[in-house]
Write an enzyme that holds these catalytic residues in place. Structure first.
Site, PDB file in Angstrom:
ATOM      1  N   SER A 140      61.379  21.505  94.423  1.00 36.54           N
ATOM      2  CA  SER A 140      60.062  21.365  95.035  1.00 36.54           C
ATOM      3  C   SER A 140      60.272  20.804  96.429  1.00 36.54           C
ATOM      4  O   SER A 140      61.164  19.967  96.632  1.00 36.54           O
ATOM      5  CB  SER A 140      59.224  20.394  94.203  1.00 36.54           C
ATOM      6  OG  SER A 140      58.044  20.073  94.909  1.00 36.54           O
ATOM      7  N   TYR A 163      58.758  11.999  89.873  1.00 32.29           N
ATOM      8  CA  TYR A 163      58.991  13.436  90.071  1.00 32.29           C
ATOM      9  C   TYR A 163      59.781  13.700  91.356  1.00 32.29           C
ATOM     10  O   TYR A 163      60.774  14.440  91.352  1.00 32.29           O
ATOM     11  CB  TYR A 163      57.635  14.149  90.122  1.00 32.29           C
ATOM     12  CG  TYR A 163      57.740  15.646  90.295  1.00 32.29           C
ATOM     13  CD1 TYR A 163      58.343  16.433  89.324  1.00 32.29           C
ATOM     14  CD2 TYR A 163      57.227  16.277  91.433  1.00 32.29           C
ATOM     15  CE1 TYR A 163      58.429  17.813  89.476  1.00 32.29           C
ATOM     16  CE2 TYR A 163      57.306  17.648  91.586  1.00 32.29           C
ATOM     17  CZ  TYR A 163      57.912  18.414  90.601  1.00 32.29           C
ATOM     18  OH  TYR A 163      58.002  19.785  90.755  1.00 32.29           O
TER      19      TYR A 163
HETATM   20  P1  NAP Z   1      54.686  24.463  83.324  1.00 32.63           P
HETATM   21  O1  NAP Z   1      53.670  25.547  83.312  1.00 32.63           O
HETATM   22  O2  NAP Z   1      54.343  23.112  82.839  1.00 32.63           O
HETATM   23  O3  NAP Z   1      55.983  25.014  82.546  1.00 32.63           O
HETATM   24  C1  NAP Z   1      57.095  24.192  82.388  1.00 32.63           C
HETATM   25  C2  NAP Z   1      58.060  24.859  81.455  1.00 32.63           C
HETATM   26  O4  NAP Z   1      59.198  23.961  81.274  1.00 32.63           O
HETATM   27  C3  NAP Z   1      57.469  25.099  80.067  1.00 32.63           C
HETATM   28  O5  NAP Z   1      57.982  26.307  79.551  1.00 32.63           O
HETATM   29  C4  NAP Z   1      57.982  23.920  79.270  1.00 32.63           C
HETATM   30  O6  NAP Z   1      58.069  24.158  77.878  1.00 32.63           O
HETATM   31  C5  NAP Z   1      59.376  23.829  79.876  1.00 32.63           C
HETATM   32  N1  NAP Z   1      60.052  22.597  79.489  1.00 32.63           N
HETATM   33  C6  NAP Z   1      59.653  21.310  79.634  1.00 32.63           C
HETATM   34  N2  NAP Z   1      60.544  20.476  79.071  1.00 32.63           N
HETATM   35  C7  NAP Z   1      61.536  21.256  78.554  1.00 32.63           C
HETATM   36  C8  NAP Z   1      62.714  21.009  77.831  1.00 32.63           C
HETATM   37  N3  NAP Z   1      63.086  19.777  77.489  1.00 32.63           N
HETATM   38  N4  NAP Z   1      63.507  22.051  77.486  1.00 32.63           N
HETATM   39  C9  NAP Z   1      63.145  23.303  77.800  1.00 32.63           C
HETATM   40  N5  NAP Z   1      62.000  23.627  78.451  1.00 32.63           N
HETATM   41  C10 NAP Z   1      61.217  22.600  78.813  1.00 32.63           C
HETATM   42  O7  NAP Z   1      55.241  24.242  84.819  1.00 32.63           O
HETATM   43  P2  NAP Z   1      55.473  25.244  86.044  1.00 32.63           P
HETATM   44  O8  NAP Z   1      54.449  24.974  87.060  1.00 32.63           O
HETATM   45  O9  NAP Z   1      55.685  26.619  85.558  1.00 32.63           O
HETATM   46  O10 NAP Z   1      56.844  24.620  86.614  1.00 32.63           O
HETATM   47  C11 NAP Z   1      58.079  25.287  86.533  1.00 32.63           C
HETATM   48  C12 NAP Z   1      59.026  24.620  87.524  1.00 32.63           C
HETATM   49  O11 NAP Z   1      58.486  24.733  88.849  1.00 32.63           O
HETATM   50  C13 NAP Z   1      59.262  23.127  87.293  1.00 32.63           C
HETATM   51  O12 NAP Z   1      60.623  22.832  87.491  1.00 32.63           O
HETATM   52  C14 NAP Z   1      58.400  22.462  88.373  1.00 32.63           C
HETATM   53  O13 NAP Z   1      58.920  21.207  88.749  1.00 32.63           O
HETATM   54  C15 NAP Z   1      58.520  23.479  89.491  1.00 32.63           C
HETATM   55  N6  NAP Z   1      57.459  23.406  90.485  1.00 32.63           N
HETATM   56  C16 NAP Z   1      56.172  23.663  90.110  1.00 32.63           C
HETATM   57  C17 NAP Z   1      55.172  23.619  91.087  1.00 32.63           C
HETATM   58  C18 NAP Z   1      53.725  23.897  90.740  1.00 32.63           C
HETATM   59  O14 NAP Z   1      52.869  23.679  91.622  1.00 32.63           O
HETATM   60  N7  NAP Z   1      53.416  24.381  89.561  1.00 32.63           N
HETATM   61  C19 NAP Z   1      55.498  23.311  92.407  1.00 32.63           C
HETATM   62  C20 NAP Z   1      56.821  23.055  92.739  1.00 32.63           C
HETATM   63  C21 NAP Z   1      57.788  23.119  91.768  1.00 32.63           C
HETATM   64  P3  NAP Z   1      56.865  23.714  76.864  1.00 32.63           P
HETATM   65  O15 NAP Z   1      55.845  24.791  76.941  1.00 32.63           O
HETATM   66  O16 NAP Z   1      57.566  23.618  75.553  1.00 32.63           O
HETATM   67  O17 NAP Z   1      56.357  22.398  77.359  1.00 32.63           O
END
Ligand code: NAP
Length: 245
Positions: A140, A163
């Site tokens: 991020s 974070y």
């Molecule tokens: P999300 O919708 O909350 O999805 C997160 C995913 O990670 C889910 O599949 C979750 O599984 C999985 N996860 C969490 N803990 C885990 C574990 N111990 N082992 C395996 N899987 C696990 O989030 P997202 O927005 O798609 O984020 C994806 C990535 O993008 C993250 O690294 C986040 O930091 C990064 N990011 C997001 C944003 C944003 O604005 N959304 C911005 C910058 C960076 P469960 O369904 O089982 O919980």
């Protein structure tokens, strides 16, 4: 057929990355910590006519689960071309430098940092067997120490110490890993998908998962002249994409 593993692929950005990689002809292993969520994701893709996908149980905080996933994937393929370290968590609240608890740090680092280390170390031998291995660590711009020291950065006031520091640590892991593999055909980069509408932020992010997915897939499919050991956020630098660590 080239192959890819995406962690946290049952929903959000990871699911979209898996979909886009499969649409581009990769055989994609969708990692999910809950088997049933992974299977549901596969059903959804199959309903869209995407069949080159498979669910794999993978809790990146659990050594046994990571080991089992490596064994299972190793039975199916002799090499892995792409690893997307996508799974991540925010780490709960409070996120103030005064009040965030050590438990919060441990929990967030266990996924965002140690989880990436576990998975990368477990799969590096399979990746080394690829002719063009690629690793994208989903970071991020919030993990950029330089941007967070600049009052003109658009998220300057979005300071969440648990974070942000976990993504800064992930960034340094990316730099060191890329350095250690600099004389190989690996391309390893940290990529920010942009502030995206997902469960992660209660769907407050303005960006779409489609755009977030494209930003990540671009670096997963980099050719041999592409960068390595760099940090990209198209949201923060629409011109070249590169941002400071
Ligand atoms: P999300 O919708 O909350 O999805 C997160 C995913 O990670 C889910 O599949 C979750 O599984 C999985 N996860 C969490 N803990 C885990 C574990 N111990 N082992 C395996 N899987 C696990 O989030 P997202 O927005 O798609 O984020 C994806 C990535 O993008 C993250 O690294 C986040 O930091 C990064 N990011 C997001 C944003 C944003 O604005 N959304 C911005 C910058 C960076 P469960 O369904 O089982 O919980």
């Amino acid at each position: 057929m080239k192959s890819a593993l995406v962690t946290g692929a049952n929903k959000g950005i990871g699911f979209e990355v898996a979909r886009q990689l499969a649409q581009k002809g990769m055989y994609v292993y969708l990692g999910s910590r809950q088997v049933e969520n992974g299977l549901e994701a596969i059903d959804q893709l199959k309903a869209e006519g995407i069949n080159n996908v498979e669910a794999i149980q993978l809790d990146i905080t659990n050594e046994e689960s990571v080991k089992e996933a490596r064994i299972e994937i190793g039975k199916k393929t002799k090499s892995l071309d792409i690893l997307i370290n996508n799974a991540g968590i925010y780490g709960g609240y409070p996120q103030s430098a005064f009040d965030a608890t050590i438990e919060q740090f441990k929990e967030a680092y266990n996924v965002n940092v140690y989880g990436v280390v576990r998975v990368t170390q477990a799969f590096i031998d399979l990746l080394k067997k690829s002719s063009e291995p690629r690793i994208v660590n989903v970071s991020s711009s919030q993990g950029s120490i330089t941007l967070h020291s600049d009052p003109s950065y658009k998220y300057y006031d979005y300071k969440g110490v648990v974070y942000l520091s976990s993504k800064a640590a992930l960034n340094m892991y990316t730099v060191v890993l890329a350095y250690e593999l600099k004389d190989t055909n690996f391309k390893i980069n940290a990529v920010c998908p942009g502030y995206t509408k997902t469960d992660f932020n209660g769907h407050r992010g303005p960006g779409s998962v489609e755009d977030a997915g494209k930003r990540i897939v671009k670096y997963a499919l980099m050719d041999r002249d592409g960068p390595t050991g760099k940090f990209f956020s198209e949201e923060n630098n629409p011109e070249t994409g590169e941002i400071p660590w």
